[in-house]
Design a protein around this motif. Structure first.
Motif, PDB file in Angstrom:
ATOM      1  N   GLY A   1      -8.843  -2.635  32.638  1.00  0.00           N
ATOM      2  CA  GLY A   1      -7.602  -2.637  31.865  1.00  0.00           C
ATOM      3  C   GLY A   1      -6.988  -1.275  31.605  1.00  0.00           C
ATOM      4  O   GLY A   1      -6.239  -1.113  30.640  1.00  0.00           O
ATOM      5  N   TYR A   2      -7.275  -0.279  32.450  1.00  0.00           N
ATOM      6  CA  TYR A   2      -6.704   1.062  32.292  1.00  0.00           C
ATOM      7  C   TYR A   2      -6.081   1.511  33.610  1.00  0.00           C
ATOM      8  O   TYR A   2      -6.612   1.226  34.682  1.00  0.00           O
ATOM      9  CB  TYR A   2      -7.778   2.073  31.863  1.00  0.00           C
ATOM     10  N   ILE A   3      -4.974   2.240  33.506  1.00  0.00           N
ATOM     11  CA  ILE A   3      -4.270   2.731  34.698  1.00  0.00           C
ATOM     12  C   ILE A   3      -4.158   4.251  34.588  1.00  0.00           C
ATOM     13  O   ILE A   3      -3.623   4.761  33.598  1.00  0.00           O
ATOM     14  CB  ILE A   3      -2.859   2.121  34.797  1.00  0.00           C
ATOM     15  N   LEU A   4      -4.671   4.965  35.589  1.00  0.00           N
ATOM     16  CA  LEU A   4      -4.488   6.415  35.633  1.00  0.00           C
ATOM     17  C   LEU A   4      -3.048   6.668  36.057  1.00  0.00           C
ATOM     18  O   LEU A   4      -2.691   6.526  37.223  1.00  0.00           O
ATOM     19  CB  LEU A   4      -5.478   7.077  36.599  1.00  0.00           C
ATOM     20  N   LYS A   5      -2.206   6.990  35.088  1.00  0.00           N
ATOM     21  CA  LYS A   5      -0.765   7.108  35.323  1.00  0.00           C
ATOM     22  C   LYS A   5      -0.373   8.465  35.878  1.00  0.00           C
ATOM     23  O   LYS A   5       0.458   8.564  36.772  1.00  0.00           O
ATOM     24  CB  LYS A   5      -0.015   6.829  34.015  1.00  0.00           C
ATOM     25  N   SER A   6      -0.942   9.538  35.324  1.00  0.00           N
ATOM     26  CA  SER A   6      -0.547  10.863  35.785  1.00  0.00           C
ATOM     27  C   SER A   6      -1.654  11.878  35.543  1.00  0.00           C
ATOM     28  O   SER A   6      -2.558  11.650  34.734  1.00  0.00           O
ATOM     29  CB  SER A   6       0.729  11.322  35.074  1.00  0.00           C
ATOM     30  N   ILE A   7      -1.541  12.979  36.269  1.00  0.00           N
ATOM     31  CA  ILE A   7      -2.439  14.121  36.073  1.00  0.00           C
ATOM     32  C   ILE A   7      -1.582  15.365  35.948  1.00  0.00           C
ATOM     33  O   ILE A   7      -0.449  15.405  36.424  1.00  0.00           O
ATOM     34  CB  ILE A   7      -3.431  14.291  37.246  1.00  0.00           C
ATOM     35  N   ASN A   8      -2.120  16.354  35.290  1.00  0.00           N
ATOM     36  CA  ASN A   8      -1.457  17.649  35.213  1.00  0.00           C
ATOM     37  C   ASN A   8      -2.541  18.704  35.324  1.00  0.00           C
ATOM     38  O   ASN A   8      -3.539  18.646  34.609  1.00  0.00           O
ATOM     39  CB  ASN A   8      -0.689  17.791  33.893  1.00  0.00           C
ATOM     40  N   VAL A   9      -2.342  19.636  36.237  1.00  0.00           N
ATOM     41  CA  VAL A   9      -3.294  20.729  36.424  1.00  0.00           C
ATOM     42  C   VAL A   9      -2.548  22.035  36.200  1.00  0.00           C
ATOM     43  O   VAL A   9      -1.617  22.351  36.937  1.00  0.00           O
ATOM     44  CB  VAL A   9      -3.920  20.701  37.836  1.00  0.00           C
ATOM     45  N   GLU A  10      -2.953  22.764  35.168  1.00  0.00           N
ATOM     46  CA  GLU A  10      -2.345  24.068  34.912  1.00  0.00           C
ATOM     47  C   GLU A  10      -2.955  25.080  35.866  1.00  0.00           C
ATOM     48  O   GLU A  10      -4.114  24.962  36.259  1.00  0.00           O
ATOM     49  CB  GLU A  10      -2.581  24.495  33.471  1.00  0.00           C
ATOM     50  N   GLU A  11      -2.166  26.067  36.189  1.00  0.00           N
ATOM     51  CA  GLU A  11      -2.652  27.119  37.082  1.00  0.00           C
ATOM     52  C   GLU A  11      -3.893  27.779  36.504  1.00  0.00           C
ATOM     53  O   GLU A  11      -4.141  27.740  35.310  1.00  0.00           O
ATOM     54  CB  GLU A  11      -1.554  28.163  37.307  1.00  0.00           C
ATOM     55  N   CYS A  12      -4.613  28.404  37.371  1.00  0.00           N
ATOM     56  CA  CYS A  12      -5.840  29.106  37.032  1.00  0.00           C
ATOM     57  C   CYS A  12      -5.602  30.043  35.852  1.00  0.00           C
ATOM     58  O   CYS A  12      -4.687  30.867  35.881  1.00  0.00           O
ATOM     59  CB  CYS A  12      -6.275  29.877  38.272  1.00  0.00           C
ATOM     60  N   GLU A  13      -6.421  29.900  34.797  1.00  0.00           N
ATOM     61  CA  GLU A  13      -6.200  30.674  33.576  1.00  0.00           C
ATOM     62  C   GLU A  13      -6.895  32.030  33.607  1.00  0.00           C
ATOM     63  O   GLU A  13      -6.293  33.052  33.377  1.00  0.00           O
ATOM     64  CB  GLU A  13      -6.679  29.861  32.379  1.00  0.00           C
ATOM     65  N   ASP A  14      -8.175  32.042  33.837  1.00  0.00           N
ATOM     66  CA  ASP A  14      -8.948  33.288  33.859  1.00  0.00           C
ATOM     67  C   ASP A  14      -9.828  33.304  35.090  1.00  0.00           C
ATOM     68  O   ASP A  14     -10.363  32.272  35.493  1.00  0.00           O
ATOM     69  CB  ASP A  14      -9.858  33.386  32.625  1.00  0.00           C
TER      70      ASP A  14
END
Length: 190
Positions: free
Chosen positions: A72-85
Motif C-alpha cells: 500500500g505504498y508508492i515511491l513517488k519521487s526521489i531527490n538527491v542533493e549534490e555531494c556535500e563534503d
C-alpha cells in the motif's frame, strides 16, 4: 511377412526423421550473428538500449510493484542533493546511512537521510517491505568512479495508497526503516 514390411517401414521412417532433426539443428553462422546485440551499438533492429543516466527511480521493478500492490505504498519521487563534503571534511569514520528526518503529511511521508558514496555517483532507487514491517530503502550507486567519497543527502517520498482499503485489505504498518538490507542501519519509524 507383414511384420517384416512394418519393421522395414518403421526403420525407414525413423531414419528419415533423424535426418530432418539433424538438419534443423544446424544453424548457419550468419543467422546466429544476426541475433547478437553489440554492446557498442545503441540501436539494433529497432531496439534501443538505454543506459541509466542521472538519479532515478527503478520504475516497474518487482520490489516497487509489490510495495504498491501488497503493502500500500508508492515511491513517488526521489531527490538527491549534490555531494556535500568530500573525504577531507567528513572525518574518520563518518556515520553512513543515517535518517535525518521523516516528514509526515496527510497522504504521504518523506524520509530524508544521508549516505556516503563515491563523489561521482548517481543513484538508482527503489524500496521494499521486509520482515513484515521494515521499510528497506534501496539505492544503488553507479556511474564514473572518482578517487573520493562524499556525503549525499537523499529524500524518498512515498504516497500512501488507499486503494487497498477500498478492497478490504490492510496496508502494511511500517515500524522500522533500514538501508540497503543493512540491519545495522535499522531505526524506528516515527
Amino acid at each position: 511377412m507383414k511384420k517384416i514390411i512394418v519393421l522395414i517401414f518403421g526403420m525407414i521412417l525413423f531414419i528419415c526423421c533423424q535426418k530432418k532433426i539433424t538438419e534443423e539443428q544446424k544453424i548457419p553462422k550468419s543467422k546466429v550473428q544476426e541475433k547478437v546485440i553489440s554492446v557498442d551499438s545503441t540501436i539494433t533492429d529497432n531496439v534501443q538500449v538505454i543506459a541509466p543516466k542521472g538519479n532515478q527511480i527503478f520504475e516497474e521493478s518487482e520490489k516497487l510493484r509489490f510495495l504498491r500492490i501488497v503493502n500500500g505504498y508508492i515511491l513517488k519521487s526521489i531527490n538527491v542533493e549534490e555531494c556535500e563534503d568530500s573525504d577531507e571534511n567528513l572525518g574518520t569514520p563518518y556515520p553512513d546511512k543515517i535518517v535525518n528526518e521523516i516528514v509526515f503529511e496527510k497522504n504521504s511521508f518523506t524520509v530524508k537521510f544521508s549516505a556516503v558514496e563515491n563523489c561521482c555517483s548517481e543513484f538508482l532507487c527503489e524500496a521494499e517491505i521486509i520482515n513484515k514491517s521494515t521499510l528497506n530503502i534501496i539505492y544503488q550507486a553507479f556511474g564514473r568512479h572518482c578517487s573520493c567519497n562524499c556525503k549525499f543527502n537523499l529524500e524518498y517520498t512515498f504516497l500512501i495508497d488507499s486503494s487497498l482499503e477500498d478492497i478490504g485489505q490492510k496496508r502494511t504498518k511500517i515500524t522500522h526503516i533500514q538501508f540497503n538490507n543493512d540491519p545495522t542501519s535499522k531505526v524506528k519509524f516515527k
